[in-house]
Design a protein around this motif. Structure first.
Motif, PDB file in Angstrom:
ATOM      1  N   UNK A  78      -5.943   5.442  -4.999  1.00 49.25           N
ATOM      2  CA  UNK A  78      -6.981   4.988  -4.076  1.00 49.25           C
ATOM      3  C   UNK A  78      -7.676   3.732  -4.579  1.00 49.25           C
ATOM      4  N   UNK A  79      -7.847   3.628  -5.894  1.00 52.29           N
ATOM      5  CA  UNK A  79      -8.497   2.442  -6.451  1.00 52.29           C
ATOM      6  C   UNK A  79      -7.710   1.177  -6.124  1.00 52.29           C
ATOM      7  N   UNK A  80      -6.374   1.317  -6.017  1.00 51.72           N
ATOM      8  CA  UNK A  80      -5.522   0.176  -5.691  1.00 51.72           C
ATOM      9  C   UNK A  80      -5.339   0.007  -4.179  1.00 51.72           C
ATOM     10  N   UNK A  81      -5.147   1.110  -3.462  1.00 54.21           N
ATOM     11  CA  UNK A  81      -4.737   1.009  -2.061  1.00 54.21           C
ATOM     12  C   UNK A  81      -5.894   0.836  -1.077  1.00 54.21           C
ATOM     13  N   UNK A  82      -7.061   1.385  -1.374  1.00 51.88           N
ATOM     14  CA  UNK A  82      -8.170   1.260  -0.419  1.00 51.88           C
ATOM     15  C   UNK A  82      -8.589  -0.202  -0.245  1.00 51.88           C
ATOM     16  N   UNK A 125      -3.779   7.448   6.838  1.00 52.73           N
ATOM     17  CA  UNK A 125      -4.532   6.254   6.460  1.00 52.73           C
ATOM     18  C   UNK A 125      -3.646   5.132   5.934  1.00 52.73           C
ATOM     19  N   UNK A 126      -2.427   5.444   5.542  1.00 54.78           N
ATOM     20  CA  UNK A 126      -1.545   4.407   4.990  1.00 54.78           C
ATOM     21  C   UNK A 126      -0.343   4.150   5.904  1.00 54.78           C
ATOM     22  N   UNK A 127       0.406   5.196   6.235  1.00 54.70           N
ATOM     23  CA  UNK A 127       1.615   5.005   7.054  1.00 54.70           C
ATOM     24  C   UNK A 127       1.267   4.699   8.510  1.00 54.70           C
ATOM     25  N   UNK A 128       0.516   5.593   9.162  1.00 54.31           N
ATOM     26  CA  UNK A 128       0.144   5.357  10.551  1.00 54.31           C
ATOM     27  C   UNK A 128      -0.678   4.080  10.674  1.00 54.31           C
ATOM     28  N   UNK A 129      -1.583   3.872   9.756  1.00 48.33           N
ATOM     29  CA  UNK A 129      -2.411   2.664   9.759  1.00 48.33           C
ATOM     30  C   UNK A 129      -1.528   1.419   9.645  1.00 48.33           C
ATOM     31  N   UNK A 130      -0.541   1.468   8.755  1.00 52.95           N
ATOM     32  CA  UNK A 130       0.364   0.334   8.589  1.00 52.95           C
ATOM     33  C   UNK A 130       1.166   0.057   9.846  1.00 52.95           C
ATOM     34  N   UNK A 131       1.581   1.095  10.548  1.00 58.19           N
ATOM     35  CA  UNK A 131       2.340   0.910  11.787  1.00 58.19           C
ATOM     36  C   UNK A 131       1.461   0.310  12.888  1.00 58.19           C
ATOM     37  N   UNK A 132       0.180   0.669  12.901  1.00 60.14           N
ATOM     38  CA  UNK A 132      -0.729   0.054  13.871  1.00 60.14           C
ATOM     39  C   UNK A 132      -0.950  -1.418  13.522  1.00 60.14           C
ATOM     40  N   UNK A 178       0.841  -1.207   0.000  1.00 60.65           N
ATOM     41  CA  UNK A 178       0.000   0.000   0.000  1.00 60.65           C
ATOM     42  C   UNK A 178       0.871   1.249   0.000  1.00 60.65           C
ATOM     43  N   UNK A 179       1.845   1.288   0.909  1.00 60.94           N
ATOM     44  CA  UNK A 179       2.715   2.463   1.001  1.00 60.94           C
ATOM     45  C   UNK A 179       3.587   2.606  -0.243  1.00 60.94           C
ATOM     46  N   UNK A 180       4.031   1.470  -0.806  1.00 61.96           N
ATOM     47  CA  UNK A 180       4.839   1.521  -2.016  1.00 61.96           C
ATOM     48  C   UNK A 180       4.063   2.068  -3.198  1.00 61.96           C
ATOM     49  N   UNK A 181       2.819   1.620  -3.366  1.00 59.44           N
ATOM     50  CA  UNK A 181       1.967   2.130  -4.443  1.00 59.44           C
ATOM     51  C   UNK A 181       1.744   3.628  -4.266  1.00 59.44           C
ATOM     52  N   UNK A 182       1.482   4.035  -3.026  1.00 64.60           N
ATOM     53  CA  UNK A 182       1.257   5.458  -2.756  1.00 64.60           C
ATOM     54  C   UNK A 182       2.513   6.271  -3.029  1.00 64.60           C
ATOM     55  N   UNK A 183       3.684   5.739  -2.664  1.00 70.25           N
ATOM     56  CA  UNK A 183       4.941   6.455  -2.925  1.00 70.25           C
ATOM     57  C   UNK A 183       5.132   6.668  -4.421  1.00 70.25           C
ATOM     58  N   UNK A 184       4.858   5.636  -5.209  1.00 78.79           N
ATOM     59  CA  UNK A 184       4.976   5.768  -6.667  1.00 78.79           C
ATOM     60  C   UNK A 184       4.052   6.871  -7.180  1.00 78.79           C
ATOM     61  N   UNK A 185       2.818   6.875  -6.718  1.00 80.39           N
ATOM     62  CA  UNK A 185       1.874   7.871  -7.234  1.00 80.39           C
ATOM     63  C   UNK A 185       2.212   9.282  -6.752  1.00 80.39           C
ATOM     64  N   UNK A 186       2.777   9.398  -5.545  1.00 80.32           N
ATOM     65  CA  UNK A 186       3.198  10.737  -5.114  1.00 80.32           C
ATOM     66  C   UNK A 186       4.390  11.226  -5.934  1.00 80.32           C
ATOM     67  N   UNK A 187       5.223  10.300  -6.362  1.00 76.38           N
ATOM     68  CA  UNK A 187       6.311  10.681  -7.276  1.00 76.38           C
ATOM     69  C   UNK A 187       5.722  11.227  -8.577  1.00 76.38           C
ATOM     70  N   UNK A 188       4.699  10.561  -9.089  1.00 82.46           N
ATOM     71  CA  UNK A 188       4.056  11.042 -10.317  1.00 82.46           C
ATOM     72  C   UNK A 188       3.310  12.355 -10.077  1.00 82.46           C
TER      73      UNK A 188
END
Length: 275
Positions: free
Chosen positions: A99-103, A233-240, A55-65
């Motif tokens: 979001x379509x991929x990560x949610x 929703x992605x980083x903090x959620x992943x750490x929990x 999830x975080x990796x997909x989001x990182x890619x999209x933030x790069x874009x």
């Protein structure tokens, strides 16, 4: 979708750029942390960490874009001056692809970390995954709509699967928490609140034009709101999720607990885990 905002001040541009950079760094290094931390949980819980890292990796890619599109979409008029919209525009559709991929994956990692019986897990995922895809797909036409009426109609349509997801998470998933150790059940309950609280930022930002908030200031607020919500929703959620995986690993295996925490779990936690 190209931004309808034609001019940003230097301060506004730098604010949005810095928030995007913060989100990119948060996603990237949270993904790395989760991947290298798999050995700190029992094998049955590692899938949840891998999904969370994905999830975080997909989001990182999209933030790069998104950062690339933002740089191409606005050009400075002078050193220290305003930034004006270029013919390339700013493509916010990257967010909806993300979001379509990560949610759906966020919901998958929630179920995976609980290690529920196969039938229960399959039932929950069959309900949650299609609803999450439908929620995002219905929201996008409203995001790109210029007029208020279609934005409201698509937003209302997107709310229907959102409410269904809430029902599944807070009613049906609760039935499965009785099998979890008490501290794990409490963490999962807080996890659901975190998910809903962060998801609540998205419709507020989505409805800015309906509330009469428009122009450059509204654009900056929307980008900041979306980005901060993504990090939570992605980083903090992943750490929990990682914390829950650690607690369940300790409850399942006293030897693991002694090695990792230098103390075995209580007899109550072991009895709850064995039930």
């Amino acid at each position: 979708m190209s931004s309808a905002v034609e001019t940003l001040s230097n301060g506004q541009f730098q604010t949005v750029y810095n928030v995007f950079s913060f989100a990119l760094a948060s996603m990237l290094f949270t993904a790395l942390f989760l991947l290298v931390s798999q050995g700190r949980v029992l094998p049955r819980y590692r899938q949840a960490l891998v999904v969370s890292a994905t999830v975080c990796g997909i989001a990182a890619y999209h933030y790069f874009r998104i950062i690339n599109s933002f740089n191409e979409g606005f050009a400075p008029t002078a050193i220290g001056g305003d930034y004006t919209l270029t013919p390339f525009g700013f493509n916010e559709a990257y967010r909806y692809v993300d979001w379509l991929l990560t949610v759906p994956l966020l919901l998958l990692e929630t179920i995976a970390v609980l290690a529920l019986p196969r039938a229960t897990r399959a039932s929950l995922l069959t309900k949650l995954i299609p609803a999450s895809v439908l929620m995002i797909a219905l929201g996008y036409p409203g995001e790109v709509a210029i007029d208020t009426l279609p934005k409201m109609l698509w937003g209302a349509a997107s709310t229907i699967p959102f409410l269904y997801i809430l029902y599944v998470l807070f009613v049906e998933l609760t039935k499965s928490l009785g099998r979890q150790p008490a501290e794990v059940a409490a963490s999962v309950k807080r996890l659901r609140i975190l998910l809903i609280a962060t998801w609540g930022v998205y419709p507020i930002s989505y409805l800015f034009p309906v509330f009469g908030l428009d122009g450059a200031d509204a654009f900056v607020l929307r980008q900041v709101g979306y980005s901060v919500a993504d990090v939570l929703a992605k980083c903090l959620y992943g750490l929990v999720i990682y914390k829950i995986a650690r607690m369940k690993s300790a409850a399942d295996d006293p030897v693991f607990a002694e090695q990792e925490f230098e103390e075995a779990p209580s007899s109550e936690a072991r009895a709850t885990a064995a039930a």
